[in-house]
Design a protein around this motif. Structure first.
Motif, PDB file in Angstrom:
ATOM      1  N   LYS A 105       0.830  -1.205   0.000  1.00  0.00           N
ATOM      2  CA  LYS A 105       0.000   0.000   0.000  1.00  0.00           C
ATOM      3  C   LYS A 105       0.869   1.261   0.000  1.00  0.00           C
ATOM      4  O   LYS A 105       0.595   2.216  -0.734  1.00  0.00           O
ATOM      5  CB  LYS A 105      -0.909  -0.024   1.224  1.00  0.00           C
ATOM      6  CG  LYS A 105      -1.876   1.144   1.339  1.00  0.00           C
ATOM      7  CD  LYS A 105      -2.829   0.907   2.520  1.00  0.00           C
ATOM      8  CE  LYS A 105      -3.826   2.049   2.656  1.00  0.00           C
ATOM      9  NZ  LYS A 105      -3.221   3.275   3.169  1.00  0.00           N
ATOM     10  N   GLU A 119       0.676   3.759  -3.293  1.00  0.00           N
ATOM     11  CA  GLU A 119       0.200   5.137  -3.154  1.00  0.00           C
ATOM     12  C   GLU A 119       1.202   6.141  -3.711  1.00  0.00           C
ATOM     13  O   GLU A 119       0.845   7.288  -3.981  1.00  0.00           O
ATOM     14  CB  GLU A 119      -0.082   5.440  -1.685  1.00  0.00           C
ATOM     15  CG  GLU A 119      -1.341   4.747  -1.164  1.00  0.00           C
ATOM     16  CD  GLU A 119      -1.538   4.945   0.315  1.00  0.00           C
ATOM     17  OE1 GLU A 119      -0.575   5.396   0.986  1.00  0.00           O
ATOM     18  OE2 GLU A 119      -2.641   4.653   0.809  1.00  0.00           O
ATOM     19  N   ARG A 176      -7.439  -4.651  -3.570  1.00  0.00           N
ATOM     20  CA  ARG A 176      -6.662  -3.414  -3.582  1.00  0.00           C
ATOM     21  C   ARG A 176      -5.713  -3.366  -4.778  1.00  0.00           C
ATOM     22  O   ARG A 176      -5.502  -2.312  -5.379  1.00  0.00           O
ATOM     23  CB  ARG A 176      -5.874  -3.282  -2.276  1.00  0.00           C
ATOM     24  CG  ARG A 176      -6.646  -2.600  -1.178  1.00  0.00           C
ATOM     25  CD  ARG A 176      -6.883  -1.152  -1.509  1.00  0.00           C
ATOM     26  NE  ARG A 176      -7.696  -0.477  -0.493  1.00  0.00           N
ATOM     27  CZ  ARG A 176      -8.057   0.786  -0.562  1.00  0.00           C
ATOM     28  NH1 ARG A 176      -7.695   1.521  -1.595  1.00  0.00           N
ATOM     29  NH2 ARG A 176      -8.800   1.333   0.371  1.00  0.00           N
ATOM     30  N   GLN A 216     -18.027   0.697   1.240  1.00  0.00           N
ATOM     31  CA  GLN A 216     -16.650   0.510   0.819  1.00  0.00           C
ATOM     32  C   GLN A 216     -15.668   0.846   1.950  1.00  0.00           C
ATOM     33  O   GLN A 216     -15.999   1.601   2.873  1.00  0.00           O
ATOM     34  CB  GLN A 216     -16.368   1.368  -0.406  1.00  0.00           C
ATOM     35  CG  GLN A 216     -17.163   0.961  -1.624  1.00  0.00           C
ATOM     36  CD  GLN A 216     -16.972  -0.493  -1.995  1.00  0.00           C
ATOM     37  OE1 GLN A 216     -15.882  -0.911  -2.365  1.00  0.00           O
ATOM     38  NE2 GLN A 216     -18.034  -1.281  -1.896  1.00  0.00           N
ATOM     39  N   SER A 249     -13.066   2.728   2.130  1.00  0.00           N
ATOM     40  CA  SER A 249     -12.500   4.078   2.227  1.00  0.00           C
ATOM     41  C   SER A 249     -13.580   5.097   1.879  1.00  0.00           C
ATOM     42  O   SER A 249     -14.541   4.793   1.162  1.00  0.00           O
ATOM     43  CB  SER A 249     -11.301   4.238   1.294  1.00  0.00           C
ATOM     44  OG  SER A 249     -11.714   4.277  -0.059  1.00  0.00           O
ATOM     45  N   GLU A 250     -13.399   6.301   2.375  1.00  0.00           N
ATOM     46  CA  GLU A 250     -14.384   7.360   2.134  1.00  0.00           C
ATOM     47  C   GLU A 250     -14.474   7.705   0.657  1.00  0.00           C
ATOM     48  O   GLU A 250     -15.573   7.935   0.122  1.00  0.00           O
ATOM     49  CB  GLU A 250     -13.998   8.598   2.946  1.00  0.00           C
ATOM     50  CG  GLU A 250     -14.981   9.746   2.838  1.00  0.00           C
ATOM     51  CD  GLU A 250     -14.575  10.949   3.667  1.00  0.00           C
ATOM     52  OE1 GLU A 250     -15.256  11.987   3.567  1.00  0.00           O
ATOM     53  OE2 GLU A 250     -13.578  10.851   4.403  1.00  0.00           O
ATOM     54  N   GLU A 251     -13.352   7.737  -0.015  1.00  0.00           N
ATOM     55  CA  GLU A 251     -13.336   8.068  -1.443  1.00  0.00           C
ATOM     56  C   GLU A 251     -14.147   7.064  -2.253  1.00  0.00           C
ATOM     57  O   GLU A 251     -14.976   7.439  -3.107  1.00  0.00           O
ATOM     58  CB  GLU A 251     -11.889   8.102  -1.939  1.00  0.00           C
ATOM     59  CG  GLU A 251     -11.749   8.344  -3.432  1.00  0.00           C
ATOM     60  CD  GLU A 251     -10.323   8.141  -3.921  1.00  0.00           C
ATOM     61  OE1 GLU A 251     -10.108   8.277  -5.140  1.00  0.00           O
ATOM     62  OE2 GLU A 251      -9.445   7.843  -3.088  1.00  0.00           O
TER      63      GLU A 251
END
Length: 355
Positions: A198, A202, A235, A299, A301-303
């Motif tokens: 991750k 990113e 992911r 989901q 994550s907020e995005e």
């Protein structure tokens, strides 16, 4: 002749002189050990005692009878701290290695003391986990030391601290131990590899992160952790889509669904998004993709959750507007309203021409 010495303060002369004598002795001892002055607590207490206050005398007496000594602090094996290990285990090679300097900077930035890098016995896994947490907590900066990862499938540059942590985790997980303990360590190793992947993804280090996501999924499967394995592949599919590698994204997302679908809301949702994007004029495929999106849960994550809610709104709008042009005014913006009305107009003209 020199002037006579000043009289001692009233009520505290004997204690005052005792403190001064103690301060002098401590000063001599400090000078012998390389220190520049006696402890500040002794000096302050002696000065306060000169004022003659009882509270100051009590503090001064405590400072004389109980002088703190310098003790090398040992780190604890609790969360965020290093497990205990003898100082002698650190070698000069460790101190000068790139991994050592990088991990030292990570420990310093997190507020805990840097720890030795050479590990022995069963402690290696705990140290690997500790250094892994330090590595992912450090933001990318010129101070991060990078190294080449020669592992087949990776063969890319990664932070040296991260690479060292992975080697220690593998060393600890490879030791002979009961089956339950072995699965537990593999699960922890998988989780740490997931966070490494991750961190790299990113920052768009695609090759190194891709290998680590797949490795995290492999280790999770061996540890019988299907949820972790599915989430790792989901992911990876998300970043494949971000990197416009849609065929590979479709493959890993389907694999994540096969591993776990009940506790894996990300995989089905992303696969539905991908299918909706590539369905084209195939209405059956498009409706199946939309059904996946509608059935997906919240989901991770907020995005992604914001994206899911917007897609759900769009799907519901177009399905309602398909049945009646009066629903076109429910569109979220002018473009949707115009496209909806024009579609109905073109459809009506087409049907009239056929008649």
């Amino acid at each position: 002749p020199p002037p006579p010495p000043p009289p001692p303060p009233s009520g505290g002369g004997s204690l005052f002189h005792t403190l001064l004598a103690a301060a002098c002795l401590l000063g001599e001892a400090a000078a012998g050990s390389g220190a520049s002055s006696p402890p500040a607590a002794i000096t302050a207490a002696a000065t306060a005692t000169a004022a003659g206050t009882p509270a100051a005398r009590a503090i001064a007496a405590a400072a004389v009878t109980k002088v703190p000594t310098k003790v090398r602090p040992e780190a604890n094996a609790t969360e965020g701290m290093a497990p205990q290990q003898p100082r002698a285990h650190r070698t000069s090679a460790d101190a000068s290695s790139p991994a050592a300097s990088s991990l030292g900077a990570a420990a310093e930035s997190s507020g805990s003391a840097s720890a030795p890098l050479t590990q022995t016995g069963s402690d290696s896994f705990a140290w690997g986990s500790y250094y892994s947490k330090l590595a992912v907590d450090v933001a990318e900066s010129p101070s991060v030391v990078w190294a080449f990862d020669a592992a087949p499938g990776s063969e890319a540059a990664v932070p040296a601290a991260m690479l060292r942590a992975e080697a220690l985790l593998q060393e600890g997980a490879s030791q002979e131990q009961p089956a339950a303990k072995q699965r537990e360590r593999k699960a922890e190793q998988s989780l740490r590899m997931y966070y490494h992947a991750k961190w790299l993804a990113e920052r768009n280090y695609a090759r190194a992160s891709e290998w680590r996501y797949k490795e995290a999924a492999r280790l999770a499967r061996e540890a019988k952790r299907s949820v972790l394995a599915a989430h790792s592949l989901s992911r990876l599919g998300y970043f494949y889509m971000h990197w416009a590698r849609f065929d590979e994204a479709r493959e890993v997302l389907r694999e994540s669904e096969r591993l776990n679908i009940k506790a894996n809301p990300l995989g089905p949702f992303l696969y539905g998004v991908l299918e909706r994007r590539t369905a084209g004029a195939d209405l059956e495929r498009l409706r199946a993709a939309e059904d996946r999106i509608l059935a997906a849960g919240q989901q991770p994550s907020e995005e992604l959750e914001v994206q899911r809610l917007e897609l759900v709104r769009q799907i519901n709008f177009w399905r309602a507007a398909e049945a009646s042009p009066a629903r076109c005014v429910d569109g979220g913006d002018v473009a949707e309203v115009l496209v909806c009305l024009c579609s109905h107009l073109v459809g009506s003209l087409s049907r009239a021409a056929i008649v």
